[in-house]
Scaffold this motif. Structure first.
Motif, mmCIF file in Angstrom:
data_model
loop_
_atom_site.group_PDB
_atom_site.id
_atom_site.type_symbol
_atom_site.label_atom_id
_atom_site.label_comp_id
_atom_site.label_asym_id
_atom_site.label_seq_id
_atom_site.Cartn_x
_atom_site.Cartn_y
_atom_site.Cartn_z
ATOM 1 N N UNK A 199 0.882 -1.181 0.000
ATOM 2 C CA UNK A 199 0.000 0.000 0.000
ATOM 3 C C UNK A 199 0.915 1.225 0.000
ATOM 4 N N UNK A 200 0.764 2.052 -1.020
ATOM 5 C CA UNK A 200 1.682 3.176 -1.199
ATOM 6 C C UNK A 200 1.438 4.278 -0.168
ATOM 7 N N UNK A 201 2.530 4.931 0.203
ATOM 8 C CA UNK A 201 2.413 6.083 1.103
ATOM 9 C C UNK A 201 1.863 7.276 0.333
ATOM 10 N N UNK A 202 1.363 8.237 1.083
ATOM 11 C CA UNK A 202 0.682 9.381 0.462
ATOM 12 C C UNK A 202 1.516 10.040 -0.639
ATOM 13 N N UNK A 203 2.813 10.217 -0.402
ATOM 14 C CA UNK A 203 3.665 10.891 -1.394
ATOM 15 C C UNK A 203 3.745 10.137 -2.712
ATOM 16 N N UNK A 204 3.506 8.831 -2.676
ATOM 17 C CA UNK A 204 3.605 8.011 -3.891
ATOM 18 C C UNK A 204 2.233 7.607 -4.417
ATOM 19 N N UNK A 205 1.204 8.101 -3.749
ATOM 20 C CA UNK A 205 -0.139 7.614 -4.017
ATOM 21 C C UNK A 205 -0.757 8.329 -5.231
ATOM 22 N N UNK A 206 -0.351 7.887 -6.408
ATOM 23 C CA UNK A 206 -0.856 8.464 -7.658
ATOM 24 C C UNK A 206 -1.476 7.372 -8.502
ATOM 25 N N UNK A 207 -2.576 7.711 -9.161
ATOM 26 C CA UNK A 207 -3.208 6.773 -10.078
ATOM 27 C C UNK A 207 -3.542 7.531 -11.348
ATOM 28 N N UNK A 208 -2.965 7.078 -12.448
ATOM 29 C CA UNK A 208 -3.225 7.766 -13.707
ATOM 30 C C UNK A 208 -2.847 9.245 -13.638
ATOM 31 N N UNK A 209 -1.785 9.554 -12.894
ATOM 32 C CA UNK A 209 -1.333 10.933 -12.778
ATOM 33 C C UNK A 209 -2.055 11.752 -11.720
ATOM 34 N N UNK A 210 -3.110 11.191 -11.143
ATOM 35 C CA UNK A 210 -3.886 11.929 -10.141
ATOM 36 C C UNK A 210 -3.474 11.502 -8.738
ATOM 37 N N UNK A 211 -3.277 12.475 -7.857
ATOM 38 C CA UNK A 211 -2.976 12.127 -6.477
ATOM 39 C C UNK A 211 -4.207 11.523 -5.808
#
Ligand code: AKG
Ligand code: FE2
Ligand code: MN
Length: 228
Positions: A199-211
């Protein structure tokens, strides 16, 4: 209580910002995985994980989420968030295992079990509850094959997140899964054994370029027992 986790350390290579989507709709056709919630690095990765991966958005209602949280909060609050050591799989977490649930929560968990496991299949009676603080995250790991069977089923409370699955033997094969708050995910088969999950941390939490904002997140996880 971390006995079922086996951390996997692996250097992280650069990832293509634009995942290949060709053929995705064909692989999502069973409806087990909403197309809008999966981003594979390549078709090979997608073909390998998709048979063992299921995602149901809005599996629980807002009221059910509240009921689960109301029951869990007083128990979780008694524990401190742990940071973990460098080789641990999880950072910024507290966790419990729970056997006896209120009737309302039991009904939700029964639905999870019915969805994930064939009837009569031997399951862990203890339900694993993992509370990740906003800064918390889960590093790549494969759940222990000694203590956990072929299927992992989790519902996600309070925050959406990105779960990344990476092929153990070819790290360029990976799939990002957008897990919306209140969803149910089920990992089995190749996705469970041949891919790590994290589970990614907030700083890495991107999907399709969207945070995808990663806030405090509670997951409630049912597992089956390994075949004896
Ligand atoms: O929080 C989750 O959804 C997954 C937790 C996990 O991977 C584990 O406890 O092994
Ligand atoms: Fe896990
Ligand atoms: Mn943020």
């Amino acid at each position: 209580m971390r006995f079922w986790l086996r951390g996997v350390s692996r250097p992280r290579g650069p990832r293509s910002p634009v995942a290949l989507l060709i053929g995705l709709s064909r692989l999502c056709h069973t409806g087990a995985l909403p197309e809008s919630h999966v981003l594979p690095s390549c078709q090979a990765a997608m073909s390998r994980v998709s048979p063992g991966l299921r995602l149901q958005t809005d599996f629980i209602t807002g009221e059910e989420e509240q009921e689960l949280c109301r029951e869990l909060e007083p128990i979780l609050r008694k524990r401190r968030y742990e940071s973990g050591h460098w080789d641990d799989a999880i950072h910024g977490f507290r966790e419990i295992e729970r056997l006896n649930w209120s009737p309302g929560c039991s009904a939700v968990l029964q639905r999870v079990r019915e969805e994930a496991f064939p009837s009569g299949q031997a399951q862990l009676s203890l339900v694993h509850v993992l509370d990740l603080q906003k800064e918390g995250y889960i590093k790549p790991h494969v759940d222990s094959v000694k203590f956990c069977g072929n299927t992992i089923a989790g519902i996600c409370l309070l925050s959406s997140s990105i779960m990344r699955l990476v092929c153990v033997n070819s790290p360029e094969e990976w799939v990002d899964l957008l897990l919306p708050r209140r969803c149910l995910y089920i990992i089995s088969g190749t996705a469970r054994y041949d891919f790590t999950h994290e589970i990614l941390r907030d700083e890495e939490s991107f999907f399709n370029g969207e945070h995808v904002e990663r806030d405090r997140r509670i997951s409630v996880i049912c597992r089956n027992l390994p075949a004896s």
